[in-house]
Design an enzyme around this catalytic site. Structure first.
Site, PDB file in Angstrom:
ATOM      1  N   GLY A 127      83.068  86.870  -3.197  1.00  0.00           N
ATOM      2  CA  GLY A 127      82.686  88.249  -2.906  1.00  0.00           C
ATOM      3  C   GLY A 127      83.393  89.168  -3.868  1.00  0.00           C
ATOM      4  O   GLY A 127      84.172  88.736  -4.690  1.00  0.00           O
TER       5      GLY A 127
ATOM      6  N   GLY B 101      87.130  88.674  -3.107  1.00  0.00           N
ATOM      7  CA  GLY B 101      87.783  87.382  -3.021  1.00  0.00           C
ATOM      8  C   GLY B 101      86.803  86.320  -2.560  1.00  0.00           C
ATOM      9  O   GLY B 101      85.659  86.610  -2.245  1.00  0.00           O
ATOM     10  N   PRO B 102      87.279  85.077  -2.551  1.00  0.00           N
ATOM     11  CA  PRO B 102      86.396  83.975  -2.209  1.00  0.00           C
ATOM     12  C   PRO B 102      86.071  83.920  -0.713  1.00  0.00           C
ATOM     13  O   PRO B 102      86.835  84.413   0.107  1.00  0.00           O
ATOM     14  CB  PRO B 102      87.205  82.747  -2.627  1.00  0.00           C
ATOM     15  CG  PRO B 102      88.614  83.189  -2.568  1.00  0.00           C
ATOM     16  CD  PRO B 102      88.632  84.639  -2.895  1.00  0.00           C
TER      17      PRO B 102
ATOM     18  N   LYS C  47      86.763  84.905   4.870  1.00  0.00           N
ATOM     19  CA  LYS C  47      86.834  85.727   3.658  1.00  0.00           C
ATOM     20  C   LYS C  47      88.295  85.945   3.326  1.00  0.00           C
ATOM     21  O   LYS C  47      89.018  86.593   4.057  1.00  0.00           O
ATOM     22  CB  LYS C  47      86.123  87.047   3.905  1.00  0.00           C
ATOM     23  CG  LYS C  47      86.151  87.993   2.738  1.00  0.00           C
ATOM     24  CD  LYS C  47      85.214  89.149   3.011  1.00  0.00           C
ATOM     25  CE  LYS C  47      85.490  90.309   2.077  1.00  0.00           C
ATOM     26  NZ  LYS C  47      84.722  91.486   2.426  1.00  0.00           N
TER      27      LYS C  47
ATOM     28  N   ASP D  71      77.978 100.473   0.332  1.00  0.00           N
ATOM     29  CA  ASP D  71      77.724  99.393  -0.638  1.00  0.00           C
ATOM     30  C   ASP D  71      76.592  98.492  -0.163  1.00  0.00           C
ATOM     31  O   ASP D  71      76.705  97.277  -0.173  1.00  0.00           O
ATOM     32  CB  ASP D  71      79.007  98.589  -0.879  1.00  0.00           C
ATOM     33  CG  ASP D  71      78.928  97.767  -2.170  1.00  0.00           C
ATOM     34  OD1 ASP D  71      78.048  98.058  -3.005  1.00  0.00           O
ATOM     35  OD2 ASP D  71      79.736  96.837  -2.331  1.00  0.00           O
TER      36      ASP D  71
END
Ligand code: NAG
Ligand code: NAG
Ligand code: NAG
Ligand code: NAG
Length: 739
Positions: free
Chosen positions: A521, A524-525, A540, A637
């Protein structure tokens, strides 16, 4: 029959065009001719050089663009003002080390400037993995001594490692000049350059070469007035001032792909490539703060974005033309209430929280102390202010200002500035106090004492209550107190939030095994995990280098936990352990919408009724965020990669890291830092920083267009709202092609 042959010929021509061999080498010899369609590729395949056409244009330009990631993003153009009108152009580097673009035989239509008519024995041209196209002596082993390099002639883009500024030894002056429009690389009206009058500063010029924006003087760590630009693990910025050169440069510290660009609309942005979503993200935008306008409030006027009117006179000053000033005509600025007469008793007032004024009329010395600096300023009657030059190691160096002080801005600036003031103005921490003021202070003192007693009492009660509560919530996590910060007991207990320990998460994800990784993302992963109970979860993990700070994390936890709707991703729990910040969501097996929408094979699974249902689901989710939830939430977003799909392809909105909460009746807000994803953010947000529910509606509109057309709004990163799906897109060739 004729028609048949014609089409056969066209097919053959097309075939040749498409499959003509590209020069897949990073270097070429002198006088080696490269044709339109052939390219040079840097050794690491980071950059490619050749002819291209911008979107909506048939003109051919010689340029350098990203190859491996951010494919097609043009970073340098040679013949900006002299495009070729057809594909018969060629380029080469001659034996004098000059880059030549020719057309139609031997007519040279553009050539690089070269200082001397020297013939080199064996010049070699090379495209480096930094994006620099260099010409060097092939027999020399010196890898830094170039006959010519494209980094000395920047366009609108400052790549990492590139210098903006002046070299006093060679006389090179490197500026950025914007494109005229998103599809036209010719010289636009904006220029970003380093001004070397007084202590050097960075300016952006606008129409008629008027100064529009000034970066405050460099203080050893960053530019004064840009407090957000703190040292970070992703990139570093440096400003070097010495006898030989003055320049500004950034370097990447990680594998991030990032560049700075002076956009055609005059904004200076930092663009960072998001590898997962395949888009450029805007990280900083110089236009967003009206107070960045150069000299907006005139001499001794200071600009505060949070106030109306924005301009006020500094303490000890009054408007020069009060009538104009009151009508918002600020340019004439302010004057001293009591003029200076160069008296030995004159004092210096310490000012904090201000962007340092214009240093075009200034003098500096890097080794003087603050005490010596004050002495130097006292000695010269035209010196109006002084300050340390460098804030590192407790402050060093000396900066003196002469004449009127211009372009103050109220901001979160910790460095002290000392302004010369007449002794007759009584000073108390920068405030002038009159008789009535003293009376006022008495009243204030009494009120304050009462307030203090009350504060003490409530603190005692609070601590007592908190202690009791601790015993209730034990085991809920080490840093649960953070959640107490803003929310009362009742509200917090509403949250159906589980603290899940790091050890459980490590077990569930097989120690964040790469096999469990679902994707990366923006922050982060994301890993798939299975709890002991058998429940599937998405974990997350916020990377330490991620831009998502503690506040954003906190924001997301509280924000998402309070939202319960079938079209929003459900947060199951969270974990904070030392530096680790982890969010645990429900696992959605079908991942994100963009994986279906923009994938040629998978998109066929999205039948019209299904697309309609997904659009309706997203709309319901947004409606809930904007109207039906207890707190008005703006997502900020919305995009295809943030829409997840559950087992039955029901859409769920995710990624609330950027969401902002509004009071029930608050409609718009302003922000200095634009966050979100290029292509989805509304123009008024991108340009003025104003966001509202309408910003989400705009993003939703883009999303609907993408759902209907199956095309990404922004296939390529040409920087404009018109140059995309929103502009118009029917029957247009792909926006970028260099075949
Ligand atoms: C330069 O290098 C080329 C081959 O790399 C060689 O043939 C030539 O003699 C060299 N010239 C000089 C002056 O060293
Ligand atoms: C970005 O993605 C490409 C291909 O999708 C991959 O080759 C590359 O290693 C990735 N880069 C980073 C920094 O993750
Ligand atoms: C700067 O200040 C130091 C110490 O006062 C002095 O020795 C030096 O000559 C000054 N340099 C310039 C360029 O004035
Ligand atoms: C004061 O500083 C100005 C600007 O540097 C200079 O021109 C002037 O000669 C100085 N005056 C004195 C008395 O040193």
């Amino acid at each position: 029959m004729d028609g048949f042959f014609t089409s056969l010929l066209i097919s053959i021509a097309l075939f040749l065009l498409l499959f003509s061999p590209s020069v897949a080498v990073d270097s070429i010899a002198a006088n080696q001719v490269i044709k339109d369609g052939e390219t040079i590729v840097s050794a690491g395949e980071m950059y490619e050089m050749g002819f291209f056409s911008p979107a909506n244009s048939r003109n051919r330009y010689l340029g350098i663009w990203y190859k491996k990631v951010a494919t097609g993003t043009v970073v340098w153009v040679a013949n900006r003002e002299l495009p070729l009108s057809n594909r018969s152009g060629t380029f080469k580097v001659n034996s004098q080390g000059r880059l030549l673009i020719s057309c139609c035989g031997d007519t040279v239509i553009w050539s690089s400037t070269s200082s001397a008519f020297v013939r080199y024995i064996n010049p070699v041209a090379k495209l480096l993995d930094t994006g620099n196209f260099v010409v060097k002596d092939g027999n020399s082993t010196d890898e830094t001594n170039f006959i010519w390099q494209s980094f000395d002639y920047p366009g609108d883009t400052l790549l990492p490692g590139m210098k903006l500024g002046k070299d006093f030894v060679t006389g090179t002056n490197r500026n950025l000049t914007s494109w005229k429009s998103p599809n036209d690389p010719s010289l636009g009206q904006y220029v970003n350059y380093v001004d070397t009058n007084g202590y050097p500063q960075v300016f952006i010029l606008g129409q008629g070469l008027l100064k529009r924006i000034r970066y405050g003087p460099w203080n050893g760590i960053r530019f004064s007035g840009l407090p957000n630009e703190m040292p970070n693990p992703i990139y570093s910025v440096d400003f070097v001032v010495n006898q030989k050169e003055v320049y500004y440069k950034s370097e990447l510290k990680s594998s991030t792909v990032q560049m700075m660009r002076l956009m055609w609309d005059g904004s200076m942005v930092i663009l960072r490539w998001n590898n997962r979503s395949g888009e450029w993200i805007v990280f900083a935008n110089s236009l967003l703060d009206m107070c960045n306008g150069y000299g907006l409030c005139g001499p001794y006027g200071s600009c505060d974005i949070s106030k109306t009117p924005s301009c006020t006179c500094m303490d000890g000053f009054e408007p020069k033309r009060p009538d104009e000033w009151n009508m918002a005509g600020w340019s004439s600025g302010c004057q001293r209430k009591v003029p200076l007469d160069c008296d030995v008793t004159e004092d210096f007032w310490k000012i904090k929280g201000m962007k340092f004024p214009d240093t075009q009329k200034s003098w500096y010395n890097k080794s003087m102390t603050l005490g010596e600096c004050e002495m130097a300023c006292r000695k010269n009657c035209s010196c109006t202010a002084y300050a340390n030059l460098d804030i590192r190691r407790g402050g060093s160096g000396c900066l003196l200002w002469f004449g009127e002080l211009l372009d103050f801005k109220v901001c979160d600036e910790s460095q002290d500035l000392y302004i010369r003031m007449p002794a007759s103005l009584l000073k108390d921490d920068g405030l002038t106090i009159s008789q009535s003021g003293i009376k006022m202070i008495r009243v204030l003192t009494i009120t304050l004492s009462i307030l203090l007693v009350l504060l003490g009492l409530s603190l005692a009660v609070y601590v007592y209550k908190k202690k009791r509560r601790r015993s209730h919530t034990k085991g809920r996590g080490r840093r649960v107190h953070a959640l107490d910060k803003k929310y009362s007991d009742v509200e917090k207990d509403d949250l159906d939030l589980n603290f899940i320990s790091l050890s459980k998460i490590v077990k569930a994800t097989n120690n964040f095994s790469i096999d469990n990784k679902l994707g990366e993302g923006g922050f982060g992963p994301v890993y798939k995990g299975v709890l002991e109970s058998g429940q599937e979860i998405a974990v997350k993990k916020l990377s330490e280098t991620s831009e998502q700070g503690y506040d954003e994390f906190y924001n997301e936890v509280v924000c998402v936990a309070r939202l319960q709707h079938r079209n929003l991703v459900k947060l199951l729990g969270y974990c904070m352990d030392e530096d680790e910040r982890i969010l645990i969501y429900e696992y959605l097996p079908n991942k994100s919408l963009d994986l279906y929408l923009f994938d040629e094979t998978k998109s066929s699974m999205l039948e019209w009724p299904l697309r309609f249902d997904i659009i309706r689901g997203i709309a319901k989710g947004i409606l809930y965020l904007h109207q039906d939830s207890r707190h008005r939430i703006i997502h900020r977003d919305l995009k295809a990669s943030n829409i997840l799909l559950d087992r039955d392809m029901n859409p769920k909105i995710s990624d609330f890291g950027l969401a902002r909460e509004f009071g029930g009746d608050q409609i718009t807000d302003k922000t200095k830092k634009v966050v979100g994803t290029y292509g989805y953010i509304s123009p008024e947000y991108a340009i003025h920083g104003r966001y509202s529910v309408k910003s989400d509606v705009f993003s939703f509109g883009v999303l609907v267009l993408e759902m209907v057309s199956g095309r990404k709004n922004r296939e390529f990163s040409h920087e404009d709202v018109n140059d995309n799906l929103l502009g118009h897109d029917r029957g247009k060739p792909p926006p970028f092609s260099h075949f």
